[in-house]
Design a protein around this motif. Structure first.
Motif, PDB file in Angstrom:
ATOM      1  N   LEU A 119      10.775   4.458  -0.381  1.00  9.13           N
ATOM      2  CA  LEU A 119       9.512   4.834  -0.830  1.00  9.13           C
ATOM      3  C   LEU A 119       8.417   5.285   0.217  1.00  9.13           C
ATOM      4  O   LEU A 119       7.654   5.881   0.155  1.00  9.13           O
ATOM      5  N   GLY A 120       8.548   4.610   1.510  1.00  8.55           N
ATOM      6  CA  GLY A 120       7.769   4.922   2.704  1.00  8.55           C
ATOM      7  C   GLY A 120       7.807   6.320   2.819  1.00  8.55           C
ATOM      8  O   GLY A 120       6.692   6.849   3.354  1.00  8.55           O
ATOM      9  N   LEU A 121       8.789   7.037   2.872  1.00  5.05           N
ATOM     10  CA  LEU A 121       8.947   8.513   3.406  1.00  5.05           C
ATOM     11  C   LEU A 121       8.799   9.435   2.250  1.00  5.05           C
ATOM     12  O   LEU A 121       8.946  10.533   2.447  1.00  5.05           O
ATOM     13  N   LEU A 122       8.582   8.863   1.058  1.00  4.95           N
ATOM     14  CA  LEU A 122       8.596   9.682  -0.309  1.00  4.95           C
ATOM     15  C   LEU A 122       7.499  10.972  -0.022  1.00  4.95           C
ATOM     16  O   LEU A 122       7.759  12.110  -0.281  1.00  4.95           O
ATOM     17  N   PRO A 123       6.288  10.618   0.519  1.00  6.06           N
ATOM     18  CA  PRO A 123       5.208  11.793   0.486  1.00  6.06           C
ATOM     19  C   PRO A 123       5.574  13.015   1.465  1.00  6.06           C
ATOM     20  O   PRO A 123       5.056  13.666   1.570  1.00  6.06           O
ATOM     21  N   PHE A 124       6.798  12.447   2.553  1.00 10.95           N
ATOM     22  CA  PHE A 124       6.876  13.401   3.328  1.00 10.95           C
ATOM     23  C   PHE A 124       8.373  14.152   3.314  1.00 10.95           C
ATOM     24  O   PHE A 124       8.564  14.833   4.012  1.00 10.95           O
ATOM     25  N   ARG A 125       8.784  14.083   2.149  1.00 11.35           N
ATOM     26  CA  ARG A 125      10.227  14.645   1.991  1.00 11.35           C
ATOM     27  C   ARG A 125      10.029  15.971   1.664  1.00 11.35           C
ATOM     28  O   ARG A 125       8.906  16.415   0.952  1.00 11.35           O
ATOM     29  N   PRO A 126      11.025  17.061   1.926  1.00 11.23           N
ATOM     30  CA  PRO A 126      12.147  16.599   2.702  1.00 11.23           C
ATOM     31  C   PRO A 126      11.868  16.654   4.204  1.00 11.23           C
ATOM     32  O   PRO A 126      10.877  17.026   4.691  1.00 11.23           O
ATOM     33  N   ILE A 181       0.615  -1.039  -0.092  1.00 16.16           N
ATOM     34  CA  ILE A 181      -0.107   0.094  -0.132  1.00 16.16           C
ATOM     35  C   ILE A 181       0.656   1.245   0.108  1.00 16.16           C
ATOM     36  O   ILE A 181       0.299   2.367  -0.103  1.00 16.16           O
ATOM     37  N   LYS A 182       2.193   1.154   0.003  1.00 13.36           N
ATOM     38  CA  LYS A 182       3.014   2.354   0.151  1.00 13.36           C
ATOM     39  C   LYS A 182       3.062   2.968  -1.492  1.00 13.36           C
ATOM     40  O   LYS A 182       3.593   4.155  -1.649  1.00 13.36           O
ATOM     41  N   ILE A 183       2.384   2.293  -2.488  1.00 15.29           N
ATOM     42  CA  ILE A 183       2.232   2.804  -3.642  1.00 15.29           C
ATOM     43  C   ILE A 183       1.166   4.020  -3.587  1.00 15.29           C
ATOM     44  O   ILE A 183       1.060   4.842  -4.581  1.00 15.29           O
ATOM     45  N   PHE A 184       0.333   3.960  -2.702  1.00 17.36           N
ATOM     46  CA  PHE A 184      -0.795   4.912  -2.421  1.00 17.36           C
ATOM     47  C   PHE A 184      -0.280   5.963  -1.633  1.00 17.36           C
ATOM     48  O   PHE A 184       0.655   5.892  -0.699  1.00 17.36           O
ATOM     49  N   SER A 185      -0.703   7.308  -1.978  1.00 18.55           N
ATOM     50  CA  SER A 185      -0.480   8.580  -1.176  1.00 18.55           C
ATOM     51  C   SER A 185      -1.316   8.478  -0.098  1.00 18.55           C
ATOM     52  O   SER A 185      -2.448   8.597  -0.355  1.00 18.55           O
ATOM     53  N   PRO A 186      -0.702   8.987   0.892  1.00 16.17           N
ATOM     54  CA  PRO A 186      -1.573   9.167   2.318  1.00 16.17           C
ATOM     55  C   PRO A 186      -1.945  10.315   2.329  1.00 16.17           C
ATOM     56  O   PRO A 186      -2.923  10.761   3.493  1.00 16.17           O
TER      57      PRO A 186
END
Length: 695
Positions: free
Chosen positions: A482-489, A38-43
């Motif tokens: 991949l897990g932290l991608l939506p929260f970078r930087p 489910i990490k392919i989905f944006s939270p």
């Protein structure tokens, strides 16, 4: 027996799944969910966190040739590539290809192996019997309910979608989509599309759990009078187990991810798995952390000499080195959290392994109590209160030290005291009114989900990601990229912890030498990493993912139980052709009961009624032997051989000449006696009885 590995899993959070065909019954062992997918989905909504415009996956430049590097650099993974829709969930990829009605038994080894079961029980053709420990059933049900609760946030944001096929998959099937995303969605071979399912509901969970039969530690349950099934602790976590199956064709043990000595759960009970006919080893977890030698194999010991006496082997398996190392890791996590708090930063712990969480809560509370830091600990989960209370009511599944504490009147785990003293605060959701009024920073928060896509961990990570004084604690094996991608930087300090999730490969040869199975089934991936050749007396068979392994039958002549009283009534007769064998006739039945063949008498024995039983013979009569027997009885005769049209011998005939005429005809169809004298018939039968075995 047949074994099919449907999935080798991916560590603690995604255990292996196997299909076993035993004694004509099809047994599914574990039914997990691949929640890492489910990490392919944006939270978060599109545009939030979009400053993370580019990202190279962890695997992108590792050991790649120049052409591969160029291909990966041409298309980097960005936050915009994530699917911004309600997530679907990925089940075991090959399971949907099996007909649900053909499954007879389901065995669940630990709570993580239960998470995909409601997808299977929804099938109208599913009628299998489901076994798991009572603790696994309770914890697993709470985990599923928590996932459904966290998933509601997606439905609230994206709105209801009742389509039978996810539309977002079409958008990912193009050359412009990064390879990493396509691999997760379609699999390495491109056949994972059928594994994606819409998440089940609370009603589906309730319906599923009604079909479950919970078992206690070492409790024997009988399926269909044929298989005796027993759950023995694996030490992996509270309630986790291995399986022992006894049947008419032998015994089988199934070893999943196991830990020999644990500081919270009942340790690995390998003594109950000794000397089975077949041992299935399904612990893949240690491959991820194995230390490999130059030749690609792992040596059992530094001196390559692991075979010693049985007592030495047991001692080496039960040493506390691994468990002490785990406690050191937990202490390090606590020290890092204390350092962050001392600097004014908060700590977010996304680890959801029940045993690890319980120990961390205890150690952190004790550490803060002995220091001058006044830092609150928050546990945010819809099932936290019920789950933490339940763990103090199941002493049989806890380690000896925890059991002794309970006997002495203390709680098994220290968190109860700290909850009562308001040092640990439990809240069902991040928007709970009481949490808002109690909130203060810095703080330490336990929040799911470890995938960083569900639950309060998403909002808290958004809140603290820019704070370099704050700390994020992840479990190793979860791709932080991949897990932290939506929260970078992200400016937070990140601590990835690797906790023991199974048997270290160095201990595997010792374990096998102690258990001494007749046949040892081991994953090919494991056998390639460690040498098992020194175990000379054991047959070792490799099995592969998505391939069926046929295992030779161990017991060719199953034993039959018969009562002493019944045996004393039987008239035994030794066989002429096999003098070591005896045979008797019985009016009764052969039953299957408690996994054993039992011989029972249905009617009184015929001799008790005074009636003579007709003799029954088997085999073919040799004319020469019969003629010799007749001559000894004073009956003379001669043998005639007749031939068929093709010149081969067709049948034999004995012509009886004295005292009365007659003939005995032998053919493939049988033996015919033709005479007008009843005395001759009686004498011929008597001669046949002397030649053939009969009762």
């Amino acid at each position: 027996m047949e074994l099919t590995c449907l999935s080798k899993g991916d560590g603690f959070h995604y255990p292996p799944c196997h299909m076993l065909n035993l004694c004509g019954f099809r047994i599914l062992i574990d039914c997990p969910l691949d929640l890492s997918a489910i990490k392919i989905f944006s939270p978060v909504p599109s545009g939030v966190g979009s400053e993370a415009s580019e990202y190279l996956s962890d695997e992108s430049l590792d050991a790649q040739n120049p052409i591969q590097k160029k291909q990966k650099l041409e298309r980097q993974l960005t936050c915009a590539d994530l699917v911004c829709e309600e997530p679907w969930y990925k089940t075991v990829k090959a399971l949907h290809l099996w007909e649900a009605s053909f499954i007879d038994i389901v065995l669940i080894s630990n709570p993580m192996g239960l998470l995909g079961l409601p997808f299977l029980t929804q099938n109208p053709g599913f009628f299998a019997k489901i076994y798991m420990t009572e603790v696994t059933a309770k914890i697993g049900q709470l985990m599923m309910e928590d996932i459904v609760s966290m998933h509601k946030e997606f439905r609230c944001f994206h709105g209801p979608d009742n389509s039978s096929f996810p539309g977002w998959i079409k958008n990912l099937d193009s050359e412009q989509v990064p390879a990493l995303l396509k691999k997760v969605v379609f699999g390495e071979s491109g056949d994972d599309l059928g594994s994606w399912m819409r998440l089940y509901s609370l009603d589906d969970i309730e319906s599923c759990m009604k079909k479950v039969q919970g078992v206690k530690f070492a409790e024997e349950v009988c399926y269909n009078g044929t298989l005796i099934i027993k759950a023995l602790s694996s030490g992996l976590d509270i309630g986790a187990c291995n399986w022992l199956i006894n049947g008419p064709n032998g015994s089988l043990s199934y070893v999943s991810d196991s830990i020999f000595v644990s500081h919270h759960a009942r340790s690995f009970d390998f003594h109950g798995l000794k000397e089975t006919d077949v041992l299935i080893y399904s612990d893949f977890s240690s491959l991820q952390s194995a230390e490999v030698t130059e030749d690609g194999c792992i040596s059992p010991d530094s001196d390559n000499n692991y075979i010693s006496t049985i007592s030495d082997n047991k001692d080496s398996l039960l040493n506390t080195e691994d468990s002490l190392e785990e406690m050191e890791k937990l202490a390090f996590v606590c020290s890092c959290a204390a350092e962050s708090a001392d600097a004014g930063g908060s700590t977010l712990i996304t680890i959801t392994r029940i045993g690890i969480v319980l120990q961390l809560l205890e150690l952190l509370s004790n550490s803060l109590e002995s220091s001058s830091l006044k830092v609150p600990i928050f546990v945010i989960s819809s099932v936290a209160e019920e789950l933490l209370a339940y763990t103090n009511t199941i002493p049989e599944w806890l380690c000896e030290q925890r059991q002794e504490k309970l006997i002495s009147g203390e709680p098994s785990f220290g968190h109860l005291k700290f909850i009562k003293n308001k040092k640990i605060h439990l809240f069902p959701a991040i928007h709970s009114p009481n949490l808002i009024t109690s909130w203060q920073e810095p703080c330490i928060v336990f929040a799911s989900h470890w995938s960083l896509r569900l639950g309060p961990s998403v909002q808290l990570l958004q809140r603290w990601r820019g704070d370099p004084k704050s700390l994020l604690v992840l479990e190793d094996g979860i791709s932080s990229g991949l897990g932290l991608l939506p929260f970078r930087p992200i400016a937070m300090k990140i601590l990835q912890c690797s906790f023991l999730s199974g048997i270290r490969l160095q201990k595997l040869p010792t374990l096998v030498s102690v258990l001494q199975p007749k046949i040892f089934l081991v994953p090919d991936a494991v056998n390639q990493r460690i040498s098992l050749a020194a175990i000379k007396t054991i047959s070792i068979l490799n099995y592969f993912e998505n391939k069926t392994l046929h295992v030779p039958r161990i017991v060719d002549n199953p034993s039959v139980e018969i009562t002493t009283d019944l045996a004393s009534k039987l008239s035994w007769r030794k066989l002429r052709q096999r003098e070591s064998f005896g045979i008797a006739r019985l009016k009764g039945g052969l039953l299957m009961e408690d996994g054993k063949h039992r011989l029972v008498s249905g009617l009184e024995q015929e001799e008790s009624s005074g009636k003579a039983r007709p003799l029954r013979h088997w085999g073919s009569v040799a004319p020469e032997l019969l003629l010799d027997a007749l001559l000894k009885m004073g009956i003379k005769g001669s043998i005639e051989q007749s031939t068929g049209d093709n010149g081969s011998e067709d049948k034999s005939i004995i012509h009886i000449e004295n005292p009365n005429s007659g003939l005995i005809e032998f053919s493939e169809m049988g033996t015919a006696i033709i005479t007008g004298d009843e005395n001759v018939v009686s004498q011929v039968f008597q001669a046949i009885d002397g030649v053939l075995d009969g009762i």
